[in-house]
Design an enzyme around this catalytic site. Structure first.
Site, PDB file in Angstrom:
ATOM      1  N   ASP A 117      -5.711  -3.706  -2.654  1.00 52.96           N
ATOM      2  CA  ASP A 117      -4.581  -3.527  -1.694  1.00 52.96           C
ATOM      3  C   ASP A 117      -3.858  -4.795  -0.801  1.00 52.96           C
ATOM      4  O   ASP A 117      -4.587  -5.419  -0.294  1.00 52.96           O
ATOM      5  CB  ASP A 117      -5.189  -2.497  -0.623  1.00 52.96           C
ATOM      6  CG  ASP A 117      -4.386  -1.796   0.328  1.00 52.96           C
ATOM      7  OD1 ASP A 117      -3.205  -2.354   0.964  1.00 52.96           O
ATOM      8  OD2 ASP A 117      -4.221  -0.680   0.302  1.00 52.96           O
ATOM      9  N   SER A 174       0.972  -1.195   0.068  1.00 56.88           N
ATOM     10  CA  SER A 174      -0.048  -0.069  -0.078  1.00 56.88           C
ATOM     11  C   SER A 174       0.805   1.228  -0.039  1.00 56.88           C
ATOM     12  O   SER A 174       1.903   1.402  -0.847  1.00 56.88           O
ATOM     13  CB  SER A 174      -1.051  -0.105   1.299  1.00 56.88           C
ATOM     14  OG  SER A 174      -2.022   0.716   0.853  1.00 56.88           O
TER      15      SER A 174
END
Length: 303
Positions: free
Chosen positions: A162, A48
């Site tokens: 993610d 991320s």
């Protein structure tokens, strides 16, 4: 882990950079301190925002990213959130990635001067994916595609979101590079102060969902007729706060398990109340937090 550093040579380390939204910018300060202390970064694995910071570092462009973060206003950053009308998320992320490509360039991962792995999750097959080849920004876009906030990134037959869903602290991915000291940055550490919950500002007195301070600011500044196409709906920020709170809860537990199973040689902890996950305009403050926590951890470990 065995230290393979030759006598007189600066220690070599690999970095595991964690997920946590804007708090991940604190990892810029961590890297700055590591470099100032003479540690050689051999490889980086990031999830991320940790992938964003790590990818820029691996490309030799961390200073450029830092300068952009420090000189981009809150209004400018909010304008990069292009609404994903008719798509399975609030934002597409296309405008943000286009801008960052212009700032940093579009290198391929395999050509980077530092070995780099971006961690994402294939949501169709429910598995962790390590991206080590191909366009850097495709990999970064996949790694920070928070479900519901950014649309998934499709690469081949993979639908990627993610990496923090399964690997908020990607220690395992660092093992690809051999027996080096692992420095991990945990973005979900204990709060720095027991203060009122910062998310409470997003609750109305009658208990119903409210836009919150940020949402009201966006509505006031971007809600006019002249800028309607650039406006970010104010209610998105109340929704984002709830989603981020849920993700933080999940990621904190998974990160704790990862640390128990694979403890790094050095752990640097960033307090989870440093900011809300979308407050990327607080870069200067967050970088300073990262520097402070890195100095404390390195001094304690005798680096």
């Amino acid at each position: 882990m065995t230290d393979t550093t030759a006598p007189g040579q600066s220690p070599e380390v690999v970095l595991a950079l964690g997920a946590g939204g804007a708090r991940g910018l604190a990892q810029i300060g961590v890297i700055e301190v590591l470099q100032e202390r003479g540690l050689q970064i051999k490889a980086i694995a990031g999830t991320s925002c940790g992938a964003l910071v790590g990818g820029a570092c691996a490309a030799g462009m961390l200073e450029v990213l830092t300068h952009w973060m420090l000189t981009t206003s809150r209004a400018q950053m909010l304008r990069l959130l292009d609404p994903g009308f008719g798509r399975p998320a609030m934002f597409t992320g296309n405008r943000l990635v286009k801008t960052l490509r212009e700032v940093i360039g579009s290198p391929r991962i395999e050509d980077l001067p530092i070995d780099f792995t971006a961690v994402a999750v294939d949501i169709l097959h429910q598995r962790e994916v390590w991206l080590r080849r191909g366009d850097l920004w495709d990999a970064l876009r996949a790694s920070f595609a928070i479900p519901g906030i950014f649309t998934p990134m499709v690469i081949g037959d993979l639908e990627l979101v993610d990496g923090g869903l399964l690997a908020p602290l990607p220690i395992t991915a660092t093992r690809l590079t051999g027996p080096h000291r692992v420095v991990a940055v945990d973005i979900h550490s204990r709060p720095q102060a027991q203060a009122d919950d910062p998310v409470r500002e997003l609750e109305a007195e009658d208990g119903k969902s409210a836009p919150g301070l940020i949402g009201r600011w966006v509505e006031r500044h971007f809600g006019g007729d002249d800028e309607e196409e650039d406006a970010v709906p104010a209610h998105h920020f109340g929704m984002m706060a709830v989603m981020s709170r849920a993700l933080d809860t999940m990621q904190e537990r998974i990160a704790r398990v990862q640390l128990a199973l694979e403890p790094p040689e050095l752990l640097i902890r960033i307090p989870r109340d440093a900011c809300q996950f979308y407050e990327f305009w607080r870069a200067a403050e967050l970088i300073e937090i990262g520097r402070r926590e890195a100095e404390k951890a390195l001094d304690a470990a005798g680096f």
